[in-house]
Design a protein around this motif. Structure first.
Motif, short mmCIF file in Angstrom:
data_model
loop_
_atom_site.label_atom_id
_atom_site.label_comp_id
_atom_site.label_asym_id
_atom_site.label_seq_id
_atom_site.Cartn_x
_atom_site.Cartn_y
_atom_site.Cartn_z
N UNK A 345 0.82 -1.22 0.00
CA UNK A 345 0.00 0.00 0.00
C UNK A 345 0.85 1.27 0.00
N UNK A 346 1.92 1.29 0.80
CA UNK A 346 2.73 2.50 0.86
C UNK A 346 3.48 2.73 -0.45
N UNK A 347 3.90 1.65 -1.09
CA UNK A 347 4.60 1.78 -2.37
C UNK A 347 3.64 2.28 -3.45
N UNK A 348 2.42 1.78 -3.43
CA UNK A 348 1.44 2.24 -4.42
C UNK A 348 1.11 3.72 -4.18
N UNK A 349 0.96 4.10 -2.93
CA UNK A 349 0.64 5.50 -2.62
C UNK A 349 1.76 6.43 -3.08
N UNK A 350 3.01 5.99 -2.89
CA UNK A 350 4.14 6.82 -3.33
C UNK A 350 4.16 6.94 -4.85
N UNK A 351 3.85 5.85 -5.53
CA UNK A 351 3.80 5.88 -6.99
C UNK A 351 2.68 6.81 -7.46
N UNK A 352 1.55 6.72 -6.82
CA UNK A 352 0.40 7.54 -7.20
C UNK A 352 0.69 9.02 -7.02
N UNK A 353 1.44 9.37 -6.00
CA UNK A 353 1.73 10.77 -5.74
C UNK A 353 2.46 11.43 -6.90
N UNK A 354 3.29 10.65 -7.60
CA UNK A 354 4.01 11.20 -8.74
C UNK A 354 3.26 11.06 -10.04
N UNK A 355 2.58 9.93 -10.23
CA UNK A 355 1.95 9.63 -11.51
C UNK A 355 0.63 10.36 -11.73
N UNK A 356 -0.17 10.49 -10.66
CA UNK A 356 -1.50 11.06 -10.82
C UNK A 356 -1.44 12.50 -11.33
N UNK A 358 0.81 13.85 -13.15
CA UNK A 358 1.31 13.91 -14.53
C UNK A 358 0.31 13.35 -15.54
N UNK A 359 -0.70 12.64 -15.08
CA UNK A 359 -1.66 12.00 -15.97
C UNK A 359 -2.52 13.04 -16.68
N UNK A 360 -2.67 12.88 -17.97
CA UNK A 360 -3.42 13.85 -18.78
C UNK A 360 -4.88 13.46 -18.97
N UNK A 361 -5.23 12.21 -18.75
CA UNK A 361 -6.60 11.76 -18.97
C UNK A 361 -7.37 11.75 -17.65
N UNK A 362 -8.53 12.37 -17.66
CA UNK A 362 -9.30 12.52 -16.42
C UNK A 362 -9.73 11.17 -15.84
N UNK A 363 -10.10 10.24 -16.70
CA UNK A 363 -10.57 8.94 -16.21
C UNK A 363 -9.45 8.19 -15.50
N UNK A 364 -8.22 8.32 -15.99
CA UNK A 364 -7.09 7.65 -15.35
C UNK A 364 -6.73 8.34 -14.04
N UNK A 365 -6.80 9.67 -14.02
CA UNK A 365 -6.57 10.39 -12.75
C UNK A 365 -7.58 9.97 -11.71
N UNK A 366 -8.82 9.79 -12.14
CA UNK A 366 -9.86 9.34 -11.20
C UNK A 366 -9.52 7.96 -10.65
N UNK A 367 -8.94 7.10 -11.49
CA UNK A 367 -8.56 5.77 -11.05
C UNK A 367 -7.50 5.85 -9.96
N UNK A 368 -6.49 6.68 -10.18
CA UNK A 368 -5.46 6.87 -9.15
C UNK A 368 -6.09 7.35 -7.83
N UNK A 369 -6.93 8.36 -7.94
CA UNK A 369 -7.50 8.95 -6.73
C UNK A 369 -8.42 7.98 -5.99
N UNK A 370 -9.16 7.20 -6.74
CA UNK A 370 -10.10 6.26 -6.11
C UNK A 370 -9.38 5.13 -5.39
N UNK A 371 -8.16 4.80 -5.83
CA UNK A 371 -7.46 3.63 -5.29
C UNK A 371 -6.40 3.99 -4.25
N UNK A 372 -6.21 5.26 -3.98
CA UNK A 372 -5.24 5.66 -2.96
C UNK A 372 -5.92 6.20 -1.71
#
Length: 372
Positions: A345-356, A358-372
């Motif tokens: 969980x902590x590794x995924x959260x750290x990854x999300x903090x950087x990737x979300x 930078x993501x240009x597509x709203x649906x993918x950003x929503x995926x990051x936010x919903x899963x963290x």
């Protein structure tokens, strides 16, 4: 004279490779038409708008073609040589529905239907029209009316001779042929097909909600797979055979005899890691002549990534991580979910903090936010 024609028609159908044949009236499916209307009115067809378009053409063969006097239903057995449920235990391998492991049945069967239709037209002088399941024809109710089998509680056709494994085709003709007796329902009190469904897609016996069906979710559905169903999908990457394979009538089933419909070795239990590396050209090459090709590489990788997320193998995380940079938002969003299942969980959260960010597509950003 018509009985002799039908006898010769049956012999010709067998010679062309059909395993069963029956004839019914064009007006034999009035009750099934009523159930189909309810299915559409309830929205249970999901995004399959082609089902709801001009429903009268499906509900009454005479609307589709006023000149039809007889409906000839034909079946080709595609019985598998192994239990389709066994691969579900091999979580790092992809489960492709039995019908899609060989060549596209549309291409194989339509050639036979056309050959038989030409034969009938030459013998009878009557007009003929050929249909397979891309046309507005209710094959399963017509198949039951023609005596090929009956629609089981899972809504698919079941045969006492071939179990769950029949491809269906239809020939409408202006010839008046002797009718066959409709098959009766032999399901009894059995609920095996209903109880095995991973997503509870059957609200009641003989009723399907396609929106919950894994075949619909992995094939017809063009968007992300709804989160509520992702775990239940397991390693099914194209379709689902659970309700078919669970039917006790399969104890009478026979292995299919058409080589073109037999499973290709590379599609029986393909490695999820290898499938995740397919670019568009490699996808098209692997699935040449296969029904799988029609959903395209992006939807297919969405399914593969869902299976990777369910594999329970942290070693597959690098495949999902690589696809975070894929051109397709659909693939990127599925990769996010797969990583949320595989990484601590902590590794995924750290990854999300950087990737979300930078993501240009709203649906993918929503995926990051919903899963963290």
């Amino acid at each position: 004279m018509t009985s002799q024609l039908k006898h010769a028609l049956t012999a010709e159908a067998r010679a062309l490779g059909f395993d069963c044949i029956g004839v019914t009236d064009p007006d034999a499916i009035a009750e099934a038409a009523r159930h189909f209307r309810e299915f559409i009115d309830q929205g249970a067809h999901g995004d399959m708008d082609w089902l709801a378009a001009q429903p009268e053409r499906r509900m009454d063969p005479r609307v589709l073609w006023p000149g039809v006097r007889s409906v000839i239903m034909l079946g080709v057995n595609y019985g598998p040589d192994e239990n389709p449920l066994d691969i579900l235990k091999r979580r790092a391998r992809g489960a492709i529905s039995v019908y899609a492991q060989g060549d596209d049945y549309h291409d194989v069967i339509k050639k036979r239907l056309k050959a038989l239709a030409r034969w009938l037209a030459a013998r009878s002088g009557a007009e003929v029209k050929v249909f397979i399941d891309t046309a507005a024809v209710m094959e399963k109710p017509l198949g039951q009316a023609a005596g090929l089998g009956w629609q089981g509680k899972h809504t698919n056709l079941v045969s006492r001779e071939f179990g769950s494994w029949l491809f269906l085709g239809a020939i409408y003709t202006g010839a008046d042929l002797p009718r066959d007796r409709a098959e009766t329902d032999h399901c009894g009190s059995c609920r095996a097909c209903l109880d095995i469904c991973p997503t509870t897609a059957f609200p009641a016996p003989y009723r399907l909600d396609a929106r919950r069906c894994i075949s619909y979710l992995t094939i017809e559905n063009k968007g992300p797979i709804p989160r509520e169903f992702r775990k239940a999908i397991g390693n099914r990457i194209y379709g689902c055979d659970d309700c078919l394979a669970a039917c006790p009538w399969n104890k009478f089933a026979q292995q299919g005899r058409e080589a073109k419909l037999a499973a290709r070795d590379q599609l029986r239990a393909a490695s999820l890691a290898e499938l995740a590396r397919l670019d568009d050209a490699a996808f098209r090459a692997l699935f040449a002549k296969s029904p799988v090709k029609r959903i395209g590489r992006n939807r297919f990788l969405r399914n593969v990534l869902t299976a990777i997320g369910n594999a329970g193998d942290a070693g597959l995380a690098h495949e999902a991580r690589r696809l975070l940079d894929d051109e397709s938002p659909l693939v990127r969003g599925a990769a996010v979910w797969a990583l949320s299942q595989l990484l601590p969980r902590d590794e995924f959260a750290a990854l999300a903090a950087g990737e979300a960010d930078a993501e240009t597509d709203e649906s993918v950003r929503d995926e990051w936010q919903a899963l963290t």
